[in-house]
Enzyme design. Structure first.
Site, PDB file in Angstrom:
ATOM      1  N   GLN A  24      20.401  16.510 -13.437  1.00  0.00           N
ATOM      2  CA  GLN A  24      20.270  15.053 -13.461  1.00  0.00           C
ATOM      3  C   GLN A  24      20.755  14.453 -12.134  1.00  0.00           C
ATOM      4  O   GLN A  24      20.154  13.518 -11.611  1.00  0.00           O
ATOM      5  CB  GLN A  24      21.090  14.487 -14.650  1.00  0.00           C
ATOM      6  CG  GLN A  24      20.819  13.030 -14.972  1.00  0.00           C
ATOM      7  CD  GLN A  24      19.541  12.831 -15.791  1.00  0.00           C
ATOM      8  OE1 GLN A  24      18.744  13.743 -15.941  1.00  0.00           O
ATOM      9  NE2 GLN A  24      19.337  11.631 -16.304  1.00  0.00           N
ATOM     10  N   GLN A  36     -11.030 -10.371   1.566  1.00  0.00           N
ATOM     11  CA  GLN A  36     -11.517  -9.377   2.528  1.00  0.00           C
ATOM     12  C   GLN A  36     -12.205  -8.212   1.815  1.00  0.00           C
ATOM     13  O   GLN A  36     -13.371  -7.943   2.043  1.00  0.00           O
ATOM     14  CB  GLN A  36     -10.359  -8.867   3.383  1.00  0.00           C
ATOM     15  CG  GLN A  36     -10.765  -7.744   4.341  1.00  0.00           C
ATOM     16  CD  GLN A  36      -9.648  -7.400   5.314  1.00  0.00           C
ATOM     17  OE1 GLN A  36      -9.147  -8.267   6.029  1.00  0.00           O
ATOM     18  NE2 GLN A  36      -9.247  -6.147   5.334  1.00  0.00           N
ATOM     19  N   THR A  37     -11.481  -7.529   0.935  1.00  0.00           N
ATOM     20  CA  THR A  37     -12.008  -6.341   0.268  1.00  0.00           C
ATOM     21  C   THR A  37     -13.268  -6.655  -0.527  1.00  0.00           C
ATOM     22  O   THR A  37     -13.380  -7.706  -1.140  1.00  0.00           O
ATOM     23  CB  THR A  37     -10.925  -5.778  -0.672  1.00  0.00           C
ATOM     24  OG1 THR A  37      -9.760  -5.521   0.090  1.00  0.00           O
ATOM     25  CG2 THR A  37     -11.383  -4.510  -1.359  1.00  0.00           C
ATOM     26  N   THR A  78      -1.358   1.809  -2.226  1.00  0.00           N
ATOM     27  CA  THR A  78      -2.763   1.666  -1.851  1.00  0.00           C
ATOM     28  C   THR A  78      -2.995   0.493  -0.905  1.00  0.00           C
ATOM     29  O   THR A  78      -3.711   0.611   0.085  1.00  0.00           O
ATOM     30  CB  THR A  78      -3.628   1.490  -3.123  1.00  0.00           C
ATOM     31  OG1 THR A  78      -3.343   2.559  -4.024  1.00  0.00           O
ATOM     32  CG2 THR A  78      -5.105   1.485  -2.796  1.00  0.00           C
ATOM     33  N   GLY A  93      13.263  10.064 -23.533  1.00  0.00           N
ATOM     34  CA  GLY A  93      12.293   9.287 -24.297  1.00  0.00           C
ATOM     35  C   GLY A  93      12.421   7.795 -24.049  1.00  0.00           C
ATOM     36  O   GLY A  93      11.415   7.081 -23.945  1.00  0.00           O
ATOM     37  N   TYR A 120      -7.137 -14.705  -0.041  1.00  0.00           N
ATOM     38  CA  TYR A 120      -7.594 -14.007   1.154  1.00  0.00           C
ATOM     39  C   TYR A 120      -8.643 -12.974   0.751  1.00  0.00           C
ATOM     40  O   TYR A 120      -8.313 -11.930   0.202  1.00  0.00           O
ATOM     41  CB  TYR A 120      -6.414 -13.348   1.861  1.00  0.00           C
ATOM     42  CG  TYR A 120      -6.803 -12.625   3.124  1.00  0.00           C
ATOM     43  CD1 TYR A 120      -6.978 -13.332   4.315  1.00  0.00           C
ATOM     44  CD2 TYR A 120      -7.012 -11.252   3.123  1.00  0.00           C
ATOM     45  CE1 TYR A 120      -7.348 -12.678   5.473  1.00  0.00           C
ATOM     46  CE2 TYR A 120      -7.386 -10.592   4.287  1.00  0.00           C
ATOM     47  CZ  TYR A 120      -7.554 -11.309   5.454  1.00  0.00           C
ATOM     48  OH  TYR A 120      -7.922 -10.666   6.603  1.00  0.00           O
ATOM     49  N   ASP A 158      -4.137   2.468   2.677  1.00  0.00           N
ATOM     50  CA  ASP A 158      -3.902   3.589   1.762  1.00  0.00           C
ATOM     51  C   ASP A 158      -2.923   4.577   2.389  1.00  0.00           C
ATOM     52  O   ASP A 158      -3.015   4.887   3.577  1.00  0.00           O
ATOM     53  CB  ASP A 158      -5.242   4.290   1.474  1.00  0.00           C
ATOM     54  CG  ASP A 158      -5.037   5.601   0.742  1.00  0.00           C
ATOM     55  OD1 ASP A 158      -4.980   5.559  -0.493  1.00  0.00           O
ATOM     56  OD2 ASP A 158      -4.905   6.653   1.406  1.00  0.00           O
ATOM     57  N   GLY A 177      -6.385 -11.384  -4.818  1.00  0.00           N
ATOM     58  CA  GLY A 177      -5.312 -11.991  -5.611  1.00  0.00           C
ATOM     59  C   GLY A 177      -5.386 -13.507  -5.598  1.00  0.00           C
ATOM     60  O   GLY A 177      -5.479 -14.110  -4.536  1.00  0.00           O
ATOM     61  N   GLU A 195      -2.445  -2.629   1.856  1.00  0.00           N
ATOM     62  CA  GLU A 195      -1.969  -2.666   3.253  1.00  0.00           C
ATOM     63  C   GLU A 195      -2.143  -1.314   3.924  1.00  0.00           C
ATOM     64  O   GLU A 195      -1.325  -0.906   4.753  1.00  0.00           O
ATOM     65  CB  GLU A 195      -0.500  -3.118   3.319  1.00  0.00           C
ATOM     66  CG  GLU A 195      -0.241  -4.504   2.759  1.00  0.00           C
ATOM     67  CD  GLU A 195      -1.066  -5.591   3.444  1.00  0.00           C
ATOM     68  OE1 GLU A 195      -1.433  -5.394   4.612  1.00  0.00           O
ATOM     69  OE2 GLU A 195      -1.354  -6.619   2.788  1.00  0.00           O
TER      70      GLU A 195
END
Lengths: 702, 702
Positions: free
Chosen positions: A346, A149-150, A438, A417, A147, A442, A189, A440
């Site tokens: 915690q 678009q961008t 980001t 760690g 798809y 921002d 994608g 669908e």
């Protein structure tokens, strides 16, 4: 064989397995019941079955996942996507079953957008002819699509895209063209290497007139040998923070001609020959899909939250550090270091994340119900739900994905760690989850949509109330309800005088409702009375959207536990056992109160909450975490029912054998396969043994 | 050659270079002056010189950095570290010069901890004999060392480590042994593959008595051929979220004997033969090093903040999206999409990060001054500064590294989708910066050290005041000063009645001081009067440390700009030009006010700030951002003087050629080197062309 081996010694006492067993013995509810309540028995049974099919199949093996570079990981993902489609065909999975297997395998691959965007666009915007031509072969994966678009210079503002599709009446074709470098398609994608077709969003131009972005379905790679078709250039956009198993691609067109049938023509089209543009019916129907996607992202936020919380909670029950002098921990007669899960800090970091996962469960369920109800209503010409659902879905997408991304990182850090090691499973989760904030829409930008709706609702309500013809019966949704309550009494004060009173859901809801309404009222005042510009108020607008959506999450959590949520048509609610209900109520309290306690600013400025209440809430939270949630913490995450195959984490294992698994994974690190690193002769020896001395002489020098 | 090429087309107008030129023409101060003020001319001149030496040397090339997997990146880092040491030897760099070059190259390598921890430990804890034996060859990189303290089951609590070093009187040796799997050394930088020696922290046992952790310097790999010595097993711990160019390693010992001289004996030792333990002088001297490291992390936080802000700010001046209808942007006659930097939300996200970078500059300078002053004082027997400096350095390490990590991620997201691309430079920065929040004291844990000092100071002050013998002359440091002001009037109210009054630094300092003191007073009440346990108050303690350290940052920023900060002995302050001073004052205002506006909770509950002030501050912030900081934004980040080689970012380039650089980088992606992906025949063709059709027949089907 690895050059690294570990001693045949156990970890020092107590063992992780024993600690988790102890935790599980303290759980006050049946984990199995709670899992059933969330997923339904069918889903859980299917999960077992799918695990059997997947876990030992080499294409789905995860044991090398953390060691491979991008090129190898992409090669593996292509193999995996192939095997998954073959398996789905063999097992005749429906889309829901496919998705369940896909979640278990948990690796975004090159065919993902074919299913997620390409085919759905064909379904919604294609004609019957186009379904025949593109959709049918797509279902067989003969056509593999993406798809597009961008563009590299254009993201959220679809209206700004520059790629053109010019109608050529002479040949009844469209000519796709990329006029500027900024118009290159980007981030698409599946386009980088896998797709042979693309839905391309381009400015439709006919007879010299620009009709704005329209979708065309076009071949891009040869069906014969997968080479790029003449006029099309495409490739992969390179390495990313995450999602490196997907070939996000770029593409540009050089006067590329496609036939008339390429323009997806269910709603709008161009008349062959004349090039006359046929306008789409002025419809809000297209909002539907956006709502569905955003609502489903709330569900994925739950998974991200739950996965991270499972790993961090189990590990925190096993990891011990320092001795809490006021309350030393005993195991038998011995004082042992205190499990980090016993430290209030915690708990304050992790328990709200467990609670948030459950909160997202209830809201995602409700959003899906509203989506289907709205679709049904709209088909019958009733658009009354649309605006509210669209606004909520935008704000909730923003809020829950922001929350999930932050929580995954918080869980990673809460593992100390070891959360930095890939073997914890948390770095890859963080990286692959990151795009949710980001894509669908921002997360900052789309809250303006929520804001617009909220301000309109507020203005309408104020006008109605002023008209003198207002009655409570005109309140058709929860948004109007809390705005109306606020307008009835903007100076309402919280009546609580003890910490315990904050467990009252009515007080929680009043606090959230009053705060959201107050913020909306202030913004409307800023816009309408002070005449401030929209741009100058974007921060307030974002915050108002967050406030509105936090209220929705709190509300659905409370109603969901009570069993007071409406169910989708034809669905009978799974009952919640009294023990599980009590336990979830603790989480619901924590979810509501923690957010106020952590960031009380807006609750205080709204006037409902006072300074004294914040410290009362602090006490209420510490109390419920220490006495009620702590014993159930491992039970709550066990109920998410994530198999070890899914978690792929040395720290989050069900059996608690953290150190055994962690060291075993390290032996598989590629640079451990030789004892002496390859660069030794060239880059180390010139310093350490420049003369090439041998034998005893050199060792004796030290 | 890449199979991907891009069209020979420019981006659409306006060009990035023109936009940045326009930005730079608006800057109200001399960027060069401000850079000089921050770094000094010598540093900047050296940077130019080093760039010349480094930029075109293949070992320091960054062009493949984003494409390589872990194995290749580690191989490259070893080569780089070798070349850097050779260059340093050739150029006769002192440690400061070495560090400057190292920062430019910006890749943590296998020799980093040799310089950063191994040698400093030998310097501070070794005897002359040990300096001769270990330190001298270490300076030549003949001995390459690491610092082996952390164990897989033991991190922050050093007292909990399990590795033993048992004195054997018969042979005058120590026997290192790993008794449990949890005692394996873990996370040790440089140990995985590079080091041939290690400083090992182990429990010293002599005559059956356990004297707790002590440091021994021992060979671990053969000086002849780099193989592991008998009794030592070591390797790499595997892939991580970041820092994959360093070989963090693991190690265990099987009754490994080392000579008596291995025990670093400057302060404590074991008598040969008798095994009698000689205690260290009861000294606080060891705090010094910790303060130095934590203070230097404040400086590194500045670099992280500044680097991320540079990339995001420059890109945001170029990236355009939507048209702000209230204030459409013109370029010549054309209306263009509004640069995202013009949106108030983007400003609210980015400008405080620019401000935070400058804030860290002033505080890191002051911390270094205090460190050296304290060292000098202590040498003269004066320990008066130690407690305050130690407490502040712990809290500031926690606050500034947490802030920097969050800000890097915020900058990454503020670049929209492109922040997710490795080519932005932000993902790797985020990943390599991430360990800062955990190492040298977990950011939550170490704030307890700050808390303990603050509560003691408060109690002492209250007692002194109650004694009736208190005079202001007893106030020896800024902490006591703000606590005393609070005790003078705990009910003080902010006198501001207009937004403009919040630019008054005295009001800013009063707000921060009152809030911190109020929080400290509440905690001391909780501990001493309500008798709450320390564990139950960890959240409040953390928050109090943050409040105290935010005050320090605000204070040093204000005093630093004014030129009122004391200078290190013998140093003359570089003067700040009036224009730069005015511009930095805007940032200082924003830094102080933004934190209150964003999280006003504690300021409100402290009573000093009221609800009306929060909205006044909102107006003050929007005003200073829009009118004052916006024109200088690019100038502020230019002044950080980071060369493109350092940034390695398509988005953050000085010349603004974002899209040109970005597309060029994509052509270098390894999977773009062939047009058709390797897996096509196996994993795509079986779906798309199962019968192996050729020529026109198959293309014609669509």
């Amino acid at each position: 064989m690895s050059a690294l081996r570990f001693p045949d010694l156990p970890p020092s006492e107590p063992q992780g397995a024993d600690l988790l067993a102890q935790e599980r013995s303290r759980t006050t509810f049946s984990v199995h019941d709670l899992s059933n309540y969330i997923y339904g028995e069918e889903y859980l049974e299917r999960q077992e079955k799918f695990l059997g099919l997947i876990e030992n199949e080499p294409a789905f093996d995860k044991s090398n996942r953390y060691f491979l570079g991008r090129t190898e990981r992409f090669a593996g993902a292509l193999k995996k996507d192939y095997a998954l489609v073959k398996l789905a065909q063999q097992e005749k999975w429906n889309p829901e079953e496919f998705q369940q297997a896909d979640i278990l395998i948990d690796e975004p691959g090159p065919f993902g957008l074919h299913r997620g965007m390409f085919m759905p666009t064909l379904v919604s915007q294609g004609t019957d002819e186009q379904h025949e031509l593109f959709l049918k072969p797509a279902l067989r994966y003969e056509v593999i699509g993406c798809y597009a678009q961008t563009e590299i210079g254009h993201g959220s503002n679809v209206q700004g895209i520059e790629t053109t599709a010019t109608y050529i009446p002479e040949t009844n074709e469209f000519e796709l063209h990329t006029p500027y470098l900024t118009a290159c398609k980007w981030w698409i994608g599946g386009l980088g290497k896998a797709a042979n077709h693309a839905v391309v969003m381009a400015r439709l131009i006919s007879n010299g007139k620009d009709y704005g972005p329209h979708a065309l379905c076009v071949p891009i790679r040869s069906m014969e040998d997968h080479t790029l078709l003449p006029g099309v250039m495409a490739g992969d956009i390179g390495p990313k923070f995450g999602y490196n198993t997907t070939d996000n691609g770029c593409m540009w067109f050089d006067h590329y001609r496609v036939p008339h049938v390429s323009l997806l023509a269910k709603y709008s089209s161009v008349k062959p020959g004349s090039g006359e543009y046929i306008k789409p019916p002025n419809s809000k129907l297209s909002y539907g899909t956006m709502v569905l996607i955003r609502a489903s992202l709330v569900g994925y936020a739950r998974i991200g939250l739950a996965k991270a919380a499972t790993i961090a909670t189990r590990y925190s029950a096993i990891r011990r550090q320092f001795v809490d002098k006021d309350q030393p921990k005993k195991m038998g007669k011995e004082t042992i270091e205190t499990p980090v899960l016993d430290y209030s800090m915690q708990q304050y970091r992790l328990f709200p994340i467990i609670a948030a996962a459950y909160a997202c469960h209830f809201t995602s369920k409700e959003m899906m119900r509203l989506y289907y109800l709205n679709i049904k209503n709209m088909a019958a010409g009733n658009f009354s739900l649309l605006a509210d659902v669209h606004a909520s879905s935008s704000g909730l997408k923003s809020l829950t994905t922001t929350m999930a991304a932050a929580s995954i990182e918080e869980c990673r850090r809460a593992c100390g760690g070891h959360g930095f090691s890939s073997f914890s499973g948390l770095p890859l989760l963080l990286q692959d989850y990151a795009p949710n904030v980001t894509w669908e829409g921002d997360n900052y930008m789309i809250t303006q949509q929520t804001g617009r709706y909220l301000f309109k609702s507020f203005r309408d309500l104020v006008a109605k109330r002023a008209s003198g013809k207002f009655s409570a019966s005109q309140i058709t949704n929860p948004t109007l309800a809390y705005l109306n309550t606020y307008l009835d009494n903007p100076d309402l004060k919280c009546p609580a005088t003890t910490p315990a009173q904050f467990h009252n859901p009515e007080i929680q809801l009043a606090a959230y409702g009053h705060r959201a309404a107050h913020m909306i009222a202030e913004i409307v005042h800023g816009l309408d009375v002070e005449k401030r510009s929209w741009n100058s108020m974007l921060v307030e607008i974002y915050n108002a959207s967050v406030a509105h959506c936090q209220l929705i999450l709190v509300q659905n959590f409370i109603l969901g536990i009570r069993g007071d949520m409406p169910q989708p048509e034809g669905v009978t609610a799974t009952p919640l056992s009294p023990a599980a209900k009590e336990a979830l109520t603790d989480l619901s309290d924590l979810f509501a109160l923690h957010q106020i306690h952590k960031q009380p600013g807006e609750f205080l400025t709204s006037g409902y909450i006072e300074a004294k209440h914040v410290s009362m809430m602090g006490k209420a939270i510490m109390d419920v975490m220490d006495k009620k949630i702590r014993p159930n913490a491992v039970g709550f995450v066990d109920a998410f029912a994530f198999p070890d195959y899914y978690l792929n984490s040395a720290l989050g294992r069900f059996d608690g054998k953290v150190y055994e698994a962690y060291t075993e994974m390290a032996t598989r690190e590629p640079i451990n396969q030789t004892e002496v690193i390859e660069g030794y002769e060239q880059y180390i020896k010139p310093f350490t043994n420049p003369k090439g001395l041998k034998g005893k002489s050199i060792q004796a020098r030290l």
